[in-house]
Design a protein around this motif. Structure first.
Motif, PDB file in Angstrom:
ATOM      1  N   TYR A 272      22.168 -22.471 -35.080  1.00  0.00           N
ATOM      2  CA  TYR A 272      22.875 -21.234 -34.759  1.00  0.00           C
ATOM      3  C   TYR A 272      22.905 -20.283 -35.951  1.00  0.00           C
ATOM      4  O   TYR A 272      22.946 -20.701 -37.112  1.00  0.00           O
ATOM      5  CB  TYR A 272      24.301 -21.548 -34.328  1.00  0.00           C
ATOM      6  CG  TYR A 272      24.407 -22.366 -33.058  1.00  0.00           C
ATOM      7  CD1 TYR A 272      24.232 -21.772 -31.817  1.00  0.00           C
ATOM      8  CD2 TYR A 272      24.684 -23.730 -33.117  1.00  0.00           C
ATOM      9  CE1 TYR A 272      24.334 -22.518 -30.644  1.00  0.00           C
ATOM     10  CE2 TYR A 272      24.792 -24.487 -31.960  1.00  0.00           C
ATOM     11  CZ  TYR A 272      24.604 -23.874 -30.725  1.00  0.00           C
ATOM     12  OH  TYR A 272      24.698 -24.624 -29.578  1.00  0.00           O
ATOM     13  N   SER A 273      22.902 -18.992 -35.659  1.00  0.00           N
ATOM     14  CA  SER A 273      22.921 -17.964 -36.703  1.00  0.00           C
ATOM     15  C   SER A 273      24.318 -17.801 -37.281  1.00  0.00           C
ATOM     16  O   SER A 273      25.296 -18.361 -36.772  1.00  0.00           O
ATOM     17  CB  SER A 273      22.452 -16.628 -36.126  1.00  0.00           C
ATOM     18  OG  SER A 273      23.440 -16.114 -35.234  1.00  0.00           O
ATOM     19  N   ARG A 274      24.424 -16.999 -38.313  1.00  0.00           N
ATOM     20  CA  ARG A 274      25.735 -16.719 -38.919  1.00  0.00           C
ATOM     21  C   ARG A 274      26.688 -16.087 -37.898  1.00  0.00           C
ATOM     22  O   ARG A 274      27.869 -16.448 -37.825  1.00  0.00           O
ATOM     23  CB  ARG A 274      25.556 -15.786 -40.122  1.00  0.00           C
ATOM     24  CG  ARG A 274      26.844 -15.509 -40.887  1.00  0.00           C
ATOM     25  CD  ARG A 274      26.580 -14.592 -42.074  1.00  0.00           C
ATOM     26  NE  ARG A 274      25.617 -15.191 -42.979  1.00  0.00           N
ATOM     27  CZ  ARG A 274      25.924 -16.081 -43.931  1.00  0.00           C
ATOM     28  NH1 ARG A 274      27.186 -16.452 -44.100  1.00  0.00           N
ATOM     29  NH2 ARG A 274      24.996 -16.579 -44.713  1.00  0.00           N
ATOM     30  N   GLN A 275      26.188 -15.160 -37.108  1.00  0.00           N
ATOM     31  CA  GLN A 275      27.043 -14.538 -36.091  1.00  0.00           C
ATOM     32  C   GLN A 275      27.475 -15.566 -35.052  1.00  0.00           C
ATOM     33  O   GLN A 275      28.633 -15.574 -34.619  1.00  0.00           O
ATOM     34  CB  GLN A 275      26.300 -13.378 -35.422  1.00  0.00           C
ATOM     35  CG  GLN A 275      27.156 -12.623 -34.411  1.00  0.00           C
ATOM     36  CD  GLN A 275      26.467 -11.384 -33.881  1.00  0.00           C
ATOM     37  OE1 GLN A 275      25.368 -11.024 -34.301  1.00  0.00           O
ATOM     38  NE2 GLN A 275      27.117 -10.692 -32.949  1.00  0.00           N
ATOM     39  N   ASP A 276      26.551 -16.453 -34.653  1.00  0.00           N
ATOM     40  CA  ASP A 276      26.913 -17.509 -33.698  1.00  0.00           C
ATOM     41  C   ASP A 276      28.027 -18.402 -34.249  1.00  0.00           C
ATOM     42  O   ASP A 276      28.952 -18.784 -33.530  1.00  0.00           O
ATOM     43  CB  ASP A 276      25.698 -18.385 -33.391  1.00  0.00           C
ATOM     44  CG  ASP A 276      24.614 -17.662 -32.617  1.00  0.00           C
ATOM     45  OD1 ASP A 276      24.940 -16.696 -31.903  1.00  0.00           O
ATOM     46  OD2 ASP A 276      23.435 -18.053 -32.741  1.00  0.00           O
ATOM     47  N   ILE A 277      27.919 -18.757 -35.537  1.00  0.00           N
ATOM     48  CA  ILE A 277      28.918 -19.637 -36.152  1.00  0.00           C
ATOM     49  C   ILE A 277      30.302 -18.985 -36.117  1.00  0.00           C
ATOM     50  O   ILE A 277      31.329 -19.667 -35.970  1.00  0.00           O
ATOM     51  CB  ILE A 277      28.496 -19.993 -37.589  1.00  0.00           C
ATOM     52  CG1 ILE A 277      27.275 -20.933 -37.553  1.00  0.00           C
ATOM     53  CG2 ILE A 277      29.636 -20.625 -38.377  1.00  0.00           C
ATOM     54  CD1 ILE A 277      26.642 -21.178 -38.905  1.00  0.00           C
TER      55      ILE A 277
ATOM     56  N   SER B 250      24.113  -9.368 -40.817  1.00  0.00           N
ATOM     57  CA  SER B 250      22.732  -8.885 -41.034  1.00  0.00           C
ATOM     58  C   SER B 250      21.862  -9.956 -41.676  1.00  0.00           C
ATOM     59  O   SER B 250      20.640  -9.879 -41.605  1.00  0.00           O
ATOM     60  CB  SER B 250      22.752  -7.621 -41.907  1.00  0.00           C
ATOM     61  OG  SER B 250      23.109  -7.924 -43.260  1.00  0.00           O
ATOM     62  N   ASN B 251      22.497 -10.953 -42.320  1.00  0.00           N
ATOM     63  CA  ASN B 251      21.760 -12.105 -42.871  1.00  0.00           C
ATOM     64  C   ASN B 251      22.097 -13.328 -42.013  1.00  0.00           C
ATOM     65  O   ASN B 251      23.156 -13.939 -42.185  1.00  0.00           O
ATOM     66  CB  ASN B 251      22.149 -12.363 -44.326  1.00  0.00           C
ATOM     67  CG  ASN B 251      21.477 -13.604 -44.877  1.00  0.00           C
ATOM     68  OD1 ASN B 251      20.457 -14.062 -44.372  1.00  0.00           O
ATOM     69  ND2 ASN B 251      22.052 -14.181 -45.914  1.00  0.00           N
ATOM     70  N   PRO B 252      21.226 -13.731 -41.088  1.00  0.00           N
ATOM     71  CA  PRO B 252      21.555 -14.850 -40.187  1.00  0.00           C
ATOM     72  C   PRO B 252      21.496 -16.219 -40.852  1.00  0.00           C
ATOM     73  O   PRO B 252      21.966 -17.197 -40.279  1.00  0.00           O
ATOM     74  CB  PRO B 252      20.492 -14.742 -39.090  1.00  0.00           C
ATOM     75  CG  PRO B 252      19.339 -14.036 -39.728  1.00  0.00           C
ATOM     76  CD  PRO B 252      19.940 -13.098 -40.735  1.00  0.00           C
ATOM     77  N   ARG B 253      20.950 -16.311 -42.070  1.00  0.00           N
ATOM     78  CA  ARG B 253      20.773 -17.609 -42.717  1.00  0.00           C
ATOM     79  C   ARG B 253      22.103 -18.124 -43.286  1.00  0.00           C
ATOM     80  O   ARG B 253      22.826 -17.385 -43.962  1.00  0.00           O
ATOM     81  CB  ARG B 253      19.741 -17.505 -43.834  1.00  0.00           C
ATOM     82  CG  ARG B 253      19.323 -18.848 -44.422  1.00  0.00           C
ATOM     83  CD  ARG B 253      18.232 -18.631 -45.467  1.00  0.00           C
ATOM     84  NE  ARG B 253      17.737 -19.884 -46.000  1.00  0.00           N
ATOM     85  CZ  ARG B 253      16.739 -20.581 -45.485  1.00  0.00           C
ATOM     86  NH1 ARG B 253      16.133 -20.155 -44.382  1.00  0.00           N
ATOM     87  NH2 ARG B 253      16.328 -21.707 -46.032  1.00  0.00           N
TER      88      ARG B 253
ATOM     89  N   SER C 212      20.053 -25.943 -44.443  1.00  0.00           N
ATOM     90  CA  SER C 212      20.355 -24.611 -43.921  1.00  0.00           C
ATOM     91  C   SER C 212      20.116 -24.606 -42.418  1.00  0.00           C
ATOM     92  O   SER C 212      19.569 -25.550 -41.849  1.00  0.00           O
ATOM     93  CB  SER C 212      19.473 -23.547 -44.593  1.00  0.00           C
ATOM     94  OG  SER C 212      18.170 -23.546 -44.022  1.00  0.00           O
ATOM     95  N   ASN C 213      20.500 -23.503 -41.791  1.00  0.00           N
ATOM     96  CA  ASN C 213      20.270 -23.363 -40.356  1.00  0.00           C
ATOM     97  C   ASN C 213      18.842 -22.941 -40.035  1.00  0.00           C
ATOM     98  O   ASN C 213      18.479 -22.794 -38.863  1.00  0.00           O
ATOM     99  CB  ASN C 213      21.266 -22.381 -39.738  1.00  0.00           C
ATOM    100  CG  ASN C 213      21.172 -20.988 -40.340  1.00  0.00           C
ATOM    101  OD1 ASN C 213      20.433 -20.749 -41.301  1.00  0.00           O
ATOM    102  ND2 ASN C 213      21.929 -20.054 -39.787  1.00  0.00           N
ATOM    103  N   GLU C 214      18.038 -22.724 -41.073  1.00  0.00           N
ATOM    104  CA  GLU C 214      16.616 -22.366 -40.952  1.00  0.00           C
ATOM    105  C   GLU C 214      16.392 -21.046 -40.221  1.00  0.00           C
ATOM    106  O   GLU C 214      15.306 -20.776 -39.719  1.00  0.00           O
ATOM    107  CB  GLU C 214      15.820 -23.498 -40.291  1.00  0.00           C
ATOM    108  CG  GLU C 214      15.833 -24.785 -41.103  1.00  0.00           C
ATOM    109  CD  GLU C 214      14.876 -25.833 -40.570  1.00  0.00           C
ATOM    110  OE1 GLU C 214      14.048 -25.519 -39.683  1.00  0.00           O
ATOM    111  OE2 GLU C 214      14.958 -26.990 -41.033  1.00  0.00           O
ATOM    112  N   GLN C 215      17.411 -20.224 -40.211  1.00  0.00           N
ATOM    113  CA  GLN C 215      17.236 -18.843 -39.756  1.00  0.00           C
ATOM    114  C   GLN C 215      16.587 -18.047 -40.884  1.00  0.00           C
ATOM    115  O   GLN C 215      16.663 -18.421 -42.054  1.00  0.00           O
ATOM    116  CB  GLN C 215      18.594 -18.234 -39.399  1.00  0.00           C
ATOM    117  CG  GLN C 215      19.297 -18.883 -38.217  1.00  0.00           C
ATOM    118  CD  GLN C 215      18.772 -18.379 -36.880  1.00  0.00           C
ATOM    119  OE1 GLN C 215      17.983 -17.423 -36.821  1.00  0.00           O
ATOM    120  NE2 GLN C 215      19.203 -19.025 -35.803  1.00  0.00           N
ATOM    121  N   PRO C 216      15.936 -16.933 -40.589  1.00  0.00           N
ATOM    122  CA  PRO C 216      15.309 -16.140 -41.650  1.00  0.00           C
ATOM    123  C   PRO C 216      16.348 -15.557 -42.603  1.00  0.00           C
ATOM    124  O   PRO C 216      17.452 -15.171 -42.176  1.00  0.00           O
ATOM    125  CB  PRO C 216      14.564 -15.041 -40.892  1.00  0.00           C
ATOM    126  CG  PRO C 216      15.239 -14.967 -39.559  1.00  0.00           C
ATOM    127  CD  PRO C 216      15.717 -16.352 -39.251  1.00  0.00           C
TER     128      PRO C 216
END
Length: 398
Positions: free
Chosen positions: A189-194, A291-294, A248-252
């Protein structure tokens, strides 16, 4: 400052006397090696040949011997040069770099391992003796990109934050261990998802290590990959711990400073500039963070008095030394490689011996380095603003 050939001859004349005292430092060398991984069998330490009484000093390879051929490594060409090319080589306090070299000898690549017994023994040598030994045993190569010529030195650091084991009115931003299902969902999950998705929040419930006050401080710690916490425990005790990278969540990765520039929101995308913008625009803080999903996850490690004198372990697997460790592109510069770094700039004027002991996802480019500044707010201020041209020389065994 360029080195004259007369200085090189003078330096080489000390090799003979230097080696006569090396056996006295064997015990010091063994102590410095405590806790290291097993090394290959150590070759005997060469003894410099004696010159007849009244004869001129022994010559070094600097005295006109042919240079070796260039080498291709990754996306770089290593172009052999004379020691005189290295800016400020006579001025660096090499003894300040020697701890970083000894740490690197805990996990050396084979080509550098054979030097480690001598490196350990020279830990009590003077800078002049260390410099003379380097000129005798190493060949400098200028690092040249095979394509393009962009160079850049940036900085990184270890944040040092106050935290609480339980959420409080002031400290409500959690730092997490990896979720149990991290390996089964890629990317996670992305930062926003968390922050917003019930499934992500449920997966992280009970994985909290500690809570900090400022979400931007938590973001900085995640970007840096490690940090130090002064944690107030539930019983009121205070513990000093290190948070080390655990996944990490391996998001960009997306730069929040770059996002602000794209928005036209600021002209100062340094970390101090980002925090100033956030204070002035609290209603847009989540927009900035998302804006930074990682997201980085951590593991907790004790921070002993000895560990506190060094940084976290870098990608080489050894503790980083402030001002002497750099993160590099590992395919072009092998881990543990001694490097001469030159970066004259408005923030720092650097001509010094450093070691390739770390890497990072943002370190892309053959002439690119991230300079480990240290820990705490002052280091963060420097790291957040450091962006200068860079020149590198590899110092490789002859």
């Amino acid at each position: 400052m360029p080195i004259s050939s007369a200085m090189a001859v003078k330096a080489s004349s000390r090799i003979n006397s230097m080696f006569r005292i090396l056996w006295l430092s064997a015990i010091v060398g063994m102590l410095a090696a405590c806790g290291s991984v097993p090394l290959p069998p150590e070759p005997p330490i060469p003894t410099a040949p004696s010159a007849p009484r009244g004869a001129p000093p022994l010559a070094t390879p600097e005295d006109g011997a042919p240079l070796p051929p260039a080498r291709i490594q990754g996306r770089t060409r290593w172009q052999p040069v004379r020691w005189a090319e290295l800016p400020g080589f006579t001025d660096d306090a090499l003894n300040e770099a020697w701890n970083a070299w000894i740490r690197g000898c805990e996990r050396p690549v084979p080509a550098l391992a054979r030097l480690c017994p001598e490196v350990r023994q020279l830990s009590i040598g003077t800078p002049e003796e260390q410099r003379a030994w380097m000129m005798q045993r190493l060949q400098p190569y200028r690092v040249e990109p095979l394509a393009g010529n962009e160079s850049l030195l940036t900085g990184y650091y270890e944040p040092q934050l106050d935290a609480s084991r339980m959420p409080t009115a002031a400290q409500q931003v959690p730092l997490y261990r990896p979720p149990a299902d991290l390996a089964t969902r890629r990317p996670w999950y992305s930062r926003q998802d968390i922050d917003t998705a019930p499934q992500a929040r449920a997966a992280l419930r009970g994985r909290e290590i500690a809570y900090v006050a400022d979400p931007l401080d938590a973001l900085a710690l995640q970007i840096q990959g490690s940090g130090r916490l002064r944690i107030t425990e539930a019983d009121g005790r205070v513990s000093n711990v290190r948070l080390a990278f655990a996944g990490s969540n391996e998001q960009p990765y997306r730069s929040v400073g770059g996002w602000l520039l794209q928005q036209g929101a600021t002209r100062d995308a340094s970390w101090p500039g980002i925090k100033a913008w956030a204070r002035a625009n609290p209603q847009r803080l989540n927009e900035l963070l998302w804006s930074n999903p990682r997201v980085t996850f951590f593991r907790e490690e004790p921070l002993s008095e000895f560990d506190a004198a060094f940084g976290p372990r870098g990608a080489q697997g050894v503790a980083l030394t402030p001002g002497r460790s750099v993160a590099i592109e590992k395919d072009s510069l092998p881990y543990g490689t001694p490097l001469w770094l030159s970066s004259p700039g408005p923030l720092l004027n650097l001509n010094r011996l450093v070691f390739a002991q770390d890497t990072g996802t943002a370190i892309v480019g053959p002439l690119r380095a991230d300079y480990f500044v240290g820990w705490g707010d002052q280091a963060g201020e420097v790291a957040g603003r450091l962006k200068q041209p860079l020149a590198l020389w590899v110092l490789w065994p002859r």
